[in-house]
Write a protein that holds these residues in place. Structure first.
Motif, mmCIF file in Angstrom:
data_model
loop_
_atom_site.group_PDB
_atom_site.id
_atom_site.type_symbol
_atom_site.label_atom_id
_atom_site.label_comp_id
_atom_site.label_asym_id
_atom_site.label_seq_id
_atom_site.Cartn_x
_atom_site.Cartn_y
_atom_site.Cartn_z
ATOM 1 N N THR A 192 22.756 -9.377 14.822
ATOM 2 C CA THR A 192 22.170 -9.237 16.151
ATOM 3 C C THR A 192 23.217 -8.593 17.058
ATOM 4 N N PHE A 193 22.846 -8.379 18.308
ATOM 5 C CA PHE A 193 23.801 -7.881 19.295
ATOM 6 C C PHE A 193 24.312 -9.014 20.182
ATOM 7 N N PHE A 194 24.202 -10.241 19.696
ATOM 8 C CA PHE A 194 24.757 -11.394 20.390
ATOM 9 C C PHE A 194 26.244 -11.538 20.044
ATOM 10 N N PRO A 195 27.023 -12.175 20.931
ATOM 11 C CA PRO A 195 28.480 -12.234 20.746
ATOM 12 C C PRO A 195 28.980 -13.438 19.962
ATOM 13 N N HIS A 196 28.081 -14.306 19.478
ATOM 14 C CA HIS A 196 28.519 -15.582 18.928
ATOM 15 C C HIS A 196 29.391 -15.421 17.681
ATOM 16 N N THR A 197 29.036 -14.467 16.818
ATOM 17 C CA THR A 197 29.831 -14.269 15.606
ATOM 18 C C THR A 197 31.235 -13.800 15.949
ATOM 19 N N ALA A 198 31.343 -12.912 16.926
ATOM 20 C CA ALA A 198 32.661 -12.429 17.343
ATOM 21 C C ALA A 198 33.488 -13.558 17.944
ATOM 22 N N SER A 199 32.863 -14.400 18.757
ATOM 23 C CA SER A 199 33.583 -15.532 19.345
ATOM 24 C C SER A 199 34.065 -16.482 18.257
ATOM 25 N N GLY A 200 33.207 -16.750 17.271
ATOM 26 C CA GLY A 200 33.607 -17.604 16.151
ATOM 27 C C GLY A 200 34.734 -17.001 15.339
ATOM 28 N N LEU A 201 34.694 -15.669 15.173
ATOM 29 C CA LEU A 201 35.757 -14.987 14.435
ATOM 30 C C LEU A 201 37.115 -15.200 15.098
ATOM 31 N N PHE A 202 37.175 -15.028 16.412
ATOM 32 C CA PHE A 202 38.456 -15.185 17.103
ATOM 33 C C PHE A 202 38.892 -16.643 17.164
ATOM 34 N N MET A 203 37.937 -17.585 17.119
ATOM 35 C CA MET A 203 38.317 -18.990 17.028
ATOM 36 C C MET A 203 38.990 -19.263 15.692
ATOM 37 N N MET A 204 38.438 -18.703 14.627
ATOM 38 C CA MET A 204 39.046 -18.897 13.306
ATOM 39 C C MET A 204 40.398 -18.201 13.212
ATOM 40 N N LEU A 205 40.501 -17.015 13.848
ATOM 41 C CA LEU A 205 41.789 -16.321 13.871
ATOM 42 C C LEU A 205 42.818 -17.141 14.635
ATOM 43 N N PHE B 238 46.709 -14.118 21.590
ATOM 44 C CA PHE B 238 45.678 -13.115 21.853
ATOM 45 C C PHE B 238 44.279 -13.619 21.522
ATOM 46 N N SER B 239 44.131 -14.354 20.422
ATOM 47 C CA SER B 239 42.790 -14.715 19.950
ATOM 48 C C SER B 239 42.007 -15.593 20.931
ATOM 49 N N PRO B 240 42.575 -16.676 21.498
ATOM 50 C CA PRO B 240 41.778 -17.434 22.475
ATOM 51 C C PRO B 240 41.571 -16.672 23.771
ATOM 52 N N ALA B 241 42.555 -15.812 24.129
ATOM 53 C CA ALA B 241 42.393 -15.011 25.340
ATOM 54 C C ALA B 241 41.240 -14.025 25.174
ATOM 55 N N TYR B 242 41.124 -13.444 23.989
ATOM 56 C CA TYR B 242 40.012 -12.508 23.781
ATOM 57 C C TYR B 242 38.688 -13.248 23.669
ATOM 58 N N MET B 243 38.732 -14.490 23.213
ATOM 59 C CA MET B 243 37.523 -15.318 23.279
ATOM 60 C C MET B 243 37.035 -15.428 24.715
ATOM 61 N N ALA B 244 37.982 -15.549 25.654
ATOM 62 C CA ALA B 244 37.620 -15.607 27.072
ATOM 63 C C ALA B 244 37.012 -14.284 27.527
ATOM 64 N N ILE C 122 35.159 -12.515 25.659
ATOM 65 C CA ILE C 122 33.810 -12.501 25.084
ATOM 66 C C ILE C 122 32.925 -13.524 25.780
ATOM 67 N N ARG C 123 33.379 -14.768 25.818
ATOM 68 C CA ARG C 123 32.653 -15.871 26.463
ATOM 69 C C ARG C 123 33.713 -16.758 27.123
ATOM 70 N N PRO C 124 33.874 -16.647 28.452
ATOM 71 C CA PRO C 124 34.976 -17.345 29.133
ATOM 72 C C PRO C 124 35.066 -18.832 28.804
ATOM 73 N N GLN C 125 33.918 -19.507 28.745
ATOM 74 C CA GLN C 125 33.975 -20.946 28.481
ATOM 75 C C GLN C 125 34.494 -21.224 27.077
ATOM 76 N N ASP C 126 34.220 -20.355 26.121
ATOM 77 C CA ASP C 126 34.709 -20.563 24.753
ATOM 78 C C ASP C 126 36.233 -20.446 24.689
ATOM 79 N N GLY C 127 36.786 -19.479 25.410
ATOM 80 C CA GLY C 127 38.237 -19.341 25.437
ATOM 81 C C GLY C 127 38.912 -20.554 26.033
ATOM 82 N N LEU C 128 38.335 -21.076 27.119
ATOM 83 C CA LEU C 128 38.891 -22.266 27.752
ATOM 84 C C LEU C 128 38.793 -23.474 26.832
ATOM 85 N N LEU C 129 37.638 -23.647 26.189
ATOM 86 C CA LEU C 129 37.456 -24.775 25.278
ATOM 87 C C LEU C 129 38.384 -24.679 24.074
#
Length: 290
Positions: free
Chosen positions: A115-128, A150-156, A158-165
């Motif tokens: 899909t064109f949703f960002p969830h997979t990308a956010s999950g990828l950077f969480m695993m990284l 870099f990885s949690p910052a880029y999560m922010a 993608i989805r700011p709340q995910d980076g913070l969490l």
């Protein structure tokens, strides 16, 4: 659907990817902008998506080679690699292999990736984030500290709340690995590098906010709707409805993935190795937030 977005969120992400592909953070609104009002796209003299630019940057990279569907597929494939490498690092090659197979047989995992949703990308950077963090106390050099910051910052991005969490939920692991470290001074230096990178990249996100909304701490979704806090509207939210939504989401994910995955996760908390507990904190934190 011939590569066309089917949800307004997806359309908004692709719109911003088009803007970024032209080297812009926002476009000028059309002269008769009332005829170009689209859901989830801000059109107030500046024309841009209400969502942050982390995922559109990746989509724009795909657009430049004529394959805007590719970033999602790439994130899915790379996620499989990180799942294997993290399982191998924590336990054994067999564990990493089984974890990868569990992901491979999940239709839900593949549907999200295409899909064109960002969830997979956010999950990828969480695993990284987790994978690079696990190497801080073992590997020399600067690569893993840079990736850890870099990885949690880029999560922010993608989805700011995910980076913070992500940052908040990994704090117990930071303390635990520091206490277990045989070279605490070197580990502190690596922590400092990671935090410096994190702060720098987040500062870039604030600069994007300044360019788009005119304020450092005002995101596009706040500009789009003053009622939104983290990109979600209230929609008659109550804690009870939130609890049901979380339960329903996990039940659906367990059905698509492998039954009893949640049960196995809970059981793993009671392993004698305490690192299992601290690395389960992201799951718990994200669940409590959502």
């Amino acid at each position: 659907m011939r590569n066309m977005p089917t949800v307004t969120d997806e359309h908004s992400y692709l719109f911003q990817a088009d803007v970024l592909a032209h080297g812009l953070l926002y476009a000028k609104s059309p002269p008769m902008r009332d005829f170009f009002q689209t859901e989830y796209i801000i059109n107030n003299g500046k024309w841009y998506s209400k969502y942050t630019i982390g995922w559109p940057i990746l989509l724009a990279a795909g657009k430049l080679i004529g394959a805007d569907f590719l970033p999602g597929a790439f994130c899915t494939a790379l996620s499989l690699v990180l799942i294997y490498m993290t399982g191998k690092k924590l336990f054994s090659p067999i564990c990493g292999f089984i974890a990868s197979i569990l992901a491979l047989i999940s239709p839900y995992f593949f549907m999200q990736g295409m899909t064109f949703f960002p969830h997979t990308a956010s999950g990828l950077f969480m695993m990284l984030f987790i994978y690079s963090f696990l190497h801080l106390d073992e590997k020399e050099g600067i690569v893993f500290p840079l990736l850890t910051g870099f990885s949690p910052a880029y999560m922010a991005f993608i989805r700011p709340q995910d980076g913070l969490l992500a940052c908040f939920s990994m704090f117990p692991a930071v303390v635990y690995y520091y206490l277990k470290s045989g070279n605490k001074k070197l580990l502190i230096k690596k922590y400092i590098i990671a935090v410096a990178v994190l702060v720098f990249v987040v500062f870039l996100l604030l600069l994007v906010n300044k360019a788009q909304t005119g304020e450092f701490f005002k995101f596009g979704f706040n500009e789009y709707s003053s009622k939104e806090k983290w990109g979600f509207g209230p929609k008659d939210h109550t804690p009870l409805k939130g609890l049901w939504n979380v339960f329903f989401t996990y039940a659906r994910a367990a059905f698509w993935l492998v039954p009893f995955t949640g049960l196995f996760t809970v059981i793993s908390i009671f392993r004698k190795d305490f690192k299992t507990v601290v690395l389960t904190m992201p799951i718990i934190t994200f669940t409590l937030f959502y």
